[in-house]
Design a protein around this motif. Structure first.
Motif, PDB file in Angstrom:
ATOM      1  N   LYS A   1     -69.329  34.292 -20.332  1.00  0.00           N
ATOM      2  CA  LYS A   1     -68.529  33.124 -20.666  1.00  0.00           C
ATOM      3  C   LYS A   1     -67.112  33.344 -20.131  1.00  0.00           C
ATOM      4  N   PRO A   2     -66.657  32.503 -19.164  1.00  0.00           N
ATOM      5  CA  PRO A   2     -65.319  32.719 -18.581  1.00  0.00           C
ATOM      6  C   PRO A   2     -64.213  32.579 -19.626  1.00  0.00           C
ATOM      7  N   GLY A   3     -63.153  33.382 -19.476  1.00  0.00           N
ATOM      8  CA  GLY A   3     -62.045  33.356 -20.419  1.00  0.00           C
ATOM      9  C   GLY A   3     -61.091  32.200 -20.178  1.00  0.00           C
ATOM     10  N   ASP A   4     -60.178  32.003 -21.132  1.00  0.00           N
ATOM     11  CA  ASP A   4     -59.222  30.890 -21.049  1.00  0.00           C
ATOM     12  C   ASP A   4     -58.286  31.048 -19.858  1.00  0.00           C
ATOM     13  N   GLU A   5     -57.951  32.284 -19.521  1.00  0.00           N
ATOM     14  CA  GLU A   5     -57.033  32.519 -18.400  1.00  0.00           C
ATOM     15  C   GLU A   5     -57.644  32.018 -17.086  1.00  0.00           C
ATOM     16  N   LEU A   6     -58.929  32.326 -16.878  1.00  0.00           N
ATOM     17  CA  LEU A   6     -59.613  31.894 -15.658  1.00  0.00           C
ATOM     18  C   LEU A   6     -59.729  30.368 -15.620  1.00  0.00           C
ATOM     19  N   LYS A   7     -60.038  29.765 -16.781  1.00  0.00           N
ATOM     20  CA  LYS A   7     -60.127  28.305 -16.840  1.00  0.00           C
ATOM     21  C   LYS A   7     -58.793  27.664 -16.467  1.00  0.00           C
ATOM     22  N   GLU A   8     -57.691  28.225 -16.954  1.00  0.00           N
ATOM     23  CA  GLU A   8     -56.366  27.671 -16.665  1.00  0.00           C
ATOM     24  C   GLU A   8     -56.043  27.804 -15.179  1.00  0.00           C
ATOM     25  N   ARG A   9     -56.449  28.918 -14.573  1.00  0.00           N
ATOM     26  CA  ARG A   9     -56.231  29.104 -13.128  1.00  0.00           C
ATOM     27  C   ARG A   9     -56.978  28.046 -12.329  1.00  0.00           C
TER      28      ARG A   9
END
Length: 513
Positions: A479-487
């Motif tokens: 499950k991708p993290g919030d940091e990657l989603k924001e990027r």
């Protein structure tokens, strides 16, 4: 003078050279022949589904075992087999030759080559009818089979060992979805088998051409029975394809098999049954038409690790008339399979392709066979689409809509556009994650509805060229993290200005102000 001793000596030598034969085949004579059906008198010890030899080198399949007669269907020689010809029992059922040599080839349901690339002699065969794996031999379906189609992999995921029905009216893209699924198995270590049942020869040739051009024949075998083949050949075609799939499954390999389509298979069986004078039931189909498909589809399974861990994933196709999924054959196959992908004519004609009706489509394996990355962003997808379609019906009445409702309608329309996909354009899991994340975020609000498709294509191209590290950072099995989603969302905003959307939006606001 004639030397009698010399003649006797010659006869004895010839007799000594004759090998002993213990052929005790049961023999009978044909008392009726017509419409591809023969009735044989005097033949005994014949089993159901036994292969019979007919004088002249023809073959028949025993289907009716009566008190005095045996009713059989001819595979060939309808106009050659005559009243009074001899028929012989063989003591064996119909076999399909199997082996790695069949990969990349086009064969008929008896394993004979149709592609002009030379005869096939593998030396191995399997009976076309074979018991399904027992419950104890099966394992859990938990490994996904990616189709590369966003709408299916996000909302109707298919697992290896699952049976997912593709159902819809003619010309709604059923075969296209199955062929896309085959094309997406390149490099996935999945052997594909495409079974054509009663299709036009031109349609089969078009599908073959697509597979060859995409390089998919390297891991695909085509079992073809066209519309001009005899009904018995159409009848055994899916069983022959399944016998080949089982050969690979029991070696521990993963197989994808497409049955295109089971409606024509049932029609071929109905034709044979009516000619054999079996009692007709609902819609003139024989009473055992359910067993016809259940014994075929139950052979698709995921084997337990003790049995090698192989799997057969089946994609049976069923054609409906005027969208009637409550007809006899569709309801039968729906009850046998582990879910269905329902394609709707209205959606197809309105430009939504693939024309998947999310409300009537379901996967009974669900999230357990879905990549964690996709599962993390597709949870609300069905609800959002259902909410949009419900509101879209009310909005047709032209009543004033509040801001929140307008936002739901706008997002829903854009989500629908995101799920549209060109044929043979398959997405990777990483690309699917990016599209699903952006389509459900605030970024998509800035994109005009008519430009969503163009924006999505530009976004993926922009990431591939300028930010390739983002795709490589996405782990499909985590499950991708919030940091990657924001990027990802930051890159999506950057892409807005790259394609000129933000500029137009600002100028429109200035004009309205």
């Amino acid at each position: 003078m004639i030397d009698v001793n010399e003649i006797a000596k010659g006869i004895k030598e010839k007799i000594a050279k004759v090998q002993e034969s213990h052929d005790e085949r049961s023999t009978g004579r044909i008392v009726y022949s017509g419409d591809g059906i023969i009735r044989i008198s005097g033949i005994s010890d014949v089993k159901y589904n036994e292969l019979l030899d007919i004088k002249g080198g023809y073959h028949a399949l025993a289907l009716n075992l009566e008190q005095d007669l045996v009713g059989a269907v001819l595979f060939s020689g309808e106009d050659k087999v005559r009243f009074g010809d001899y028929a012989y029992s063989t003591g064996r059922t119909v076999d399909m030759q199997v082996g790695e040599e069949l990969i990349g080839r086009v064969v008929n349901p008896l394993g004979e080559a149709l592609d002009g690339l030379g005869e096939l002699h593998t030396g191995k065969s399997r009976p076309v009818e074979y018991p399904a794996p027992s419950i104890m031999d099966r394992g859990k379906v938990n490994k996904p089979l990616q189709t590369g189609i966003l709408a299916i992999d996000s909302m109707i995921p298919i697992g290896r060992g699952q049976r997912e029905l593709i159902i819809g009216d003619r010309q709604t893209g059923k075969t296209a979805i199955a062929v896309d699924a085959i094309l997406n198995q390149k490099g996935e270590n999945v052997i594909c088998i495409y079974v054509s049942i009663g299709q036009k020869a031109s349609s089969l040739a078009k599908t073959l051409n697509t597979l060859q051009n995409a390089g998919a024949m390297e891991y695909t075998c085509v079992v073809g029975s066209t519309a001009d083949d005899a009904a018995p050949l159409q009848y055994i075609a899916p069983y022959s394809g399944c016998a080949l799939a089982e050969y690979f499954m029991y070696q521990g390999k993963d197989v994808l098999i497409v049955y295109d389509d089971l409606t024509k298979h049932a029609v071929a069986y109905r034709e044979m049954s009516l000619l054999l004078q079996r009692p007709a039931g609902r819609e003139a189909y024989p009473g055992d038409v359910f067993y016809l498909h259940s014994r075929l589809l139950e052979r698709s399974a995921k084997l337990s690790e003790e049995k090698g861990g192989g799997s057969i994933t089946a994609l049976p196709i069923v054609e409906t008339l005027a969208g009637d999924i409550s007809a006899y054959i569709p309801t039968n196959v729906i009850s046998i399979t582990d879910g269905q992908i329902y394609l709707e004519s209205e959606l197809f004609n309105s430009g939504v392709r693939p024309a998947v009706n999310v409300g009537l489509s379901v996967s009974r394996v669900g999230g357990s066979a879905q990549r964690p990355a996709i599962r993390s962003v597709s949870g609300q997808l069905r609800i959002n689409l259902a909410q949009y379609r419900e509101l879209a019906i009310f909005s047709q009445f032209g009543s004033d809509l509040d801001t929140e409702t307008q936002k739901i309608l706008s997002r829903g329309a854009k989500l629908t556009d995101t799920l549209k996909q060109r044929q043979y354009l398959n997405y990777s899991v990483r690309e699917m994650f990016v599209l699903l994340l952006v389509s459900q975020s605030d970024v998509i609000d800035a994109v005009p509805e008519k430009k969503v498709t163009a924006y999505n294509e530009n976004l993926l191209d922009f990431i591939r060229v300028n930010r390739p590290e983002i795709l490589s950072d996405i782990d499909p099995d985590q499950k991708p993290g919030d940091e990657l989603k924001e990027r990802i969302l930051e890159v999506a905003r950057e892409c807005l200005s790259y394609v000129g959307i933000a500029v137009r939006k600002e100028s429109t606001e200035a004009e309205n102000g």
